[in-house]
Write a protein that holds these residues in place. Sequence first.
Motif, short mmCIF file in Angstrom:
data_model
loop_
_atom_site.label_atom_id
_atom_site.label_comp_id
_atom_site.label_asym_id
_atom_site.label_seq_id
_atom_site.Cartn_x
_atom_site.Cartn_y
_atom_site.Cartn_z
N VAL A 86 0.88 -1.02 0.02
CA VAL A 86 0.03 0.06 -0.11
C VAL A 86 0.88 1.08 -0.07
O VAL A 86 1.76 1.43 0.91
CB VAL A 86 -1.03 0.09 1.38
CG1 VAL A 86 -1.83 1.23 1.21
CG2 VAL A 86 -1.67 -1.22 1.26
N VAL A 87 0.93 2.00 -1.28
CA VAL A 87 1.72 3.36 -1.19
C VAL A 87 0.84 4.29 -0.92
O VAL A 87 -0.36 4.65 -1.20
CB VAL A 87 2.15 3.51 -2.68
CG1 VAL A 87 2.96 5.01 -2.80
CG2 VAL A 87 2.84 2.11 -3.22
N GLY A 88 1.45 4.88 0.44
CA GLY A 88 0.52 5.98 1.08
C GLY A 88 -0.01 5.12 2.36
O GLY A 88 -1.12 5.65 2.89
N GLY A 89 0.71 4.20 2.87
CA GLY A 89 0.25 3.46 3.85
C GLY A 89 0.10 4.25 5.34
O GLY A 89 -0.74 3.53 6.34
N GLY A 90 0.76 5.22 5.27
CA GLY A 90 0.61 6.06 6.53
C GLY A 90 -0.79 7.09 6.53
O GLY A 90 -0.74 7.63 7.79
N PRO A 131 -6.46 -14.11 0.86
CA PRO A 131 -5.45 -14.48 1.95
C PRO A 131 -4.14 -13.85 1.81
O PRO A 131 -3.33 -14.16 0.68
CB PRO A 131 -5.44 -16.09 1.71
CG PRO A 131 -5.88 -16.03 0.13
CD PRO A 131 -6.65 -14.96 0.03
N ILE A 132 -3.77 -13.16 2.52
CA ILE A 132 -2.72 -12.19 2.42
C ILE A 132 -1.34 -12.89 3.44
O ILE A 132 -1.55 -12.98 4.69
CB ILE A 132 -2.91 -10.81 2.74
CG1 ILE A 132 -3.90 -9.84 1.89
CG2 ILE A 132 -1.52 -9.77 2.75
CD1 ILE A 132 -4.16 -8.38 2.45
N GLY A 133 -0.55 -13.15 2.81
CA GLY A 133 0.83 -13.56 3.73
C GLY A 133 1.60 -12.31 4.25
O GLY A 133 2.07 -12.41 5.35
N GLU A 134 1.89 -11.33 3.26
CA GLU A 134 2.46 -10.08 3.69
C GLU A 134 2.02 -9.02 3.07
O GLU A 134 1.60 -8.81 1.97
CB GLU A 134 3.97 -10.16 3.33
CG GLU A 134 4.80 -8.75 3.62
CD GLU A 134 6.18 -9.02 3.04
OE1 GLU A 134 6.90 -7.92 3.52
OE2 GLU A 134 6.62 -9.99 2.27
N LEU A 135 1.70 -7.96 4.23
CA LEU A 135 1.03 -6.60 3.90
C LEU A 135 2.23 -5.62 4.10
O LEU A 135 2.67 -5.27 5.31
CB LEU A 135 -0.02 -6.29 4.46
CG LEU A 135 -0.69 -5.01 4.19
CD1 LEU A 135 -1.16 -4.84 2.86
CD2 LEU A 135 -1.89 -4.87 5.26
N VAL A 136 2.64 -4.71 3.27
CA VAL A 136 3.55 -3.61 3.27
C VAL A 136 3.08 -2.34 3.40
O VAL A 136 2.38 -1.97 2.27
CB VAL A 136 4.92 -3.88 2.43
CG1 VAL A 136 5.86 -2.81 2.69
CG2 VAL A 136 5.41 -5.32 2.19
N GLN A 158 -2.80 5.18 -2.68
CA GLN A 158 -3.76 5.87 -1.95
C GLN A 158 -2.94 7.13 -1.61
O GLN A 158 -2.92 7.54 -0.47
CB GLN A 158 -4.60 5.32 -0.73
CG GLN A 158 -3.55 4.62 0.10
CD GLN A 158 -4.31 4.26 1.23
OE1 GLN A 158 -5.28 3.68 1.37
NE2 GLN A 158 -3.69 4.04 2.60
N LEU A 159 -2.23 7.77 -2.22
CA LEU A 159 -1.45 8.98 -1.77
C LEU A 159 -1.89 10.26 -2.23
O LEU A 159 -2.89 10.32 -2.93
CB LEU A 159 -0.11 8.87 -2.66
CG LEU A 159 0.13 8.95 -4.05
CD1 LEU A 159 1.24 9.48 -4.65
CD2 LEU A 159 0.01 7.46 -4.57
N ARG A 160 -1.58 11.27 -1.50
CA ARG A 160 -2.17 12.60 -1.71
C ARG A 160 -0.84 13.56 -1.68
O ARG A 160 -0.32 13.80 -0.54
CB ARG A 160 -2.77 13.07 -0.41
CG ARG A 160 -3.41 14.59 -0.57
CD ARG A 160 -4.29 15.00 0.51
NE ARG A 160 -5.39 13.99 0.96
CZ ARG A 160 -6.56 14.16 0.11
NH1 ARG A 160 -6.74 15.07 -0.83
NH2 ARG A 160 -7.70 13.32 0.27
N VAL A 161 -0.32 13.85 -2.75
CA VAL A 161 0.73 14.74 -3.23
C VAL A 161 0.62 16.23 -2.48
O VAL A 161 -0.38 16.91 -3.09
CB VAL A 161 1.18 14.81 -4.78
CG1 VAL A 161 2.35 15.69 -4.79
CG2 VAL A 161 1.19 13.52 -5.04
N GLY A 162 1.36 16.45 -1.46
CA GLY A 162 1.32 17.96 -0.84
C GLY A 162 0.22 17.96 0.34
O GLY A 162 0.13 18.72 1.05
N GLY A 163 -0.31 16.86 0.73
CA GLY A 163 -1.00 16.35 1.99
C GLY A 163 -2.13 17.40 1.93
O GLY A 163 -2.67 17.84 0.93
N GLN A 164 -2.65 17.49 3.08
CA GLN A 164 -4.03 18.27 3.33
C GLN A 164 -3.71 19.85 3.20
O GLN A 164 -4.82 20.58 2.94
CB GLN A 164 -4.78 17.99 4.77
CG GLN A 164 -5.13 16.68 5.02
CD GLN A 164 -6.46 16.12 4.17
OE1 GLN A 164 -6.84 17.26 3.58
NE2 GLN A 164 -6.41 14.92 3.96
#
Length: 421
Positions: free
Chosen positions: A5-9, A28-33, A81-87
């Motif tokens: 997941v890019v934008g995982g934060g 079924p997920i073995g690894e989630l990054v 799920q990213l937001r360039v420049g943030g809120q």
Amino acid sequence: MKLAVVGGGSTYTPELIDGFARLRDILPIGELVLIDPAADRLELVGGLARRIFAKQGHPGRITTTADLDAGVADADAVLLQLRVGGQAARNEDETWPLECGCVGQETTGAGGLAKALRTVPVVLDIAERVRRTSPDAWIIDFTNPVGIVTRALLQAGHKAVGLCNVAIGFQRRFAKLLDVAPSEVYLEHVGLNHLTWERGVRLGGPGGTDMLPKLLAEHGDALAADLRLPPVLLERLGVVPSYYLRYFYAHDEVVRELGTKPSRAAEVAEMEKQLLAMYGDPALDEKPELLSRRGGAFYSEAAVDLAASLLRGGGSPVQVVNTYNNGTLPFLADDAVIEVQARVGTSGAEPLAVPALDPLYAGLVADVTAYEDLALDAALRGGRDRVFKALLAHPLIGQFEYAEALTDKLIAHNREHLAWV
């Protein structure tokens, strides 16, 4: 199976984690990054994510990293799920257009164009790095503006499908009103991302009984109130437009409202502070109720269903997604990206046939698609003139004086994100 997941934060992420945990038999997920450059947020979100998995007995491993290449390496699917420049950038998108009497919104109008210009180059760079490390991975884009971003990905040859939660939100709403399971509700959903209409609500599938007339007759006032549109409009149209059509059907009213209250970005920024404080509580092991007010309702269910179909053929065979038109709407080019029901499997998404669109809707779809063509060109090649043409073409702007002024404002507010300035 490995997902990244890019934008995982993002404060959205626990909603996604909750879905992965609850629906692990489907996917079924073995690894989630979780990948994010904001280490402080990532630590808080990652800790809660692990506690959610643990509470629900999910055996998968959750890791966090700021290293994009390492995070996406060998992934089966990458969710964006990213937001360039943030809120902060979103707040500007929602405010400076109001100075010209135009709607300020992060996915449509001048603000939407600004977001596209910031986002498309970043997403394409991420996708190229995914292709180098995981050439067979599917890219699922939830990053707005989804239609433009998905088209950029597809035109660059990436294995990508765009996703929005508007359709699943309507499906759940209608199912509740009809007192049936959501899986029994089939939407005749058509349009572009954030420019869609529900033309039918059928029970049991495409050939089922259309319950839309009953829904409008018995619940039209409540549906209109949710959309903040006059009930008589829904009655006359005989369809249910998405919330985003309010920016077109009540533009001037919306502009007046937005000028009298804090921006949505300001509200979300405050909400995010509260959510991050909650995420830092080691006793919290489920998504907090406050998250439901953040937006993105049912995103996790939609994301799991789509990923399961793309990776294993195990999700719903037909889903609402954003993908190439390929003749579905004959008045658009094949490489336009539309949002409709599509057959989804391991080979990708193929739109289902759509009955001819009434000119009332087809005209607006064609207009906004033309704007999106110009917006993508501006995002890919830059230049003041391309930005101006995109703004002039947008149905919510469309006047020389406004387009000229908005072009200068857009560039001034986004200089740090535009490589060509």
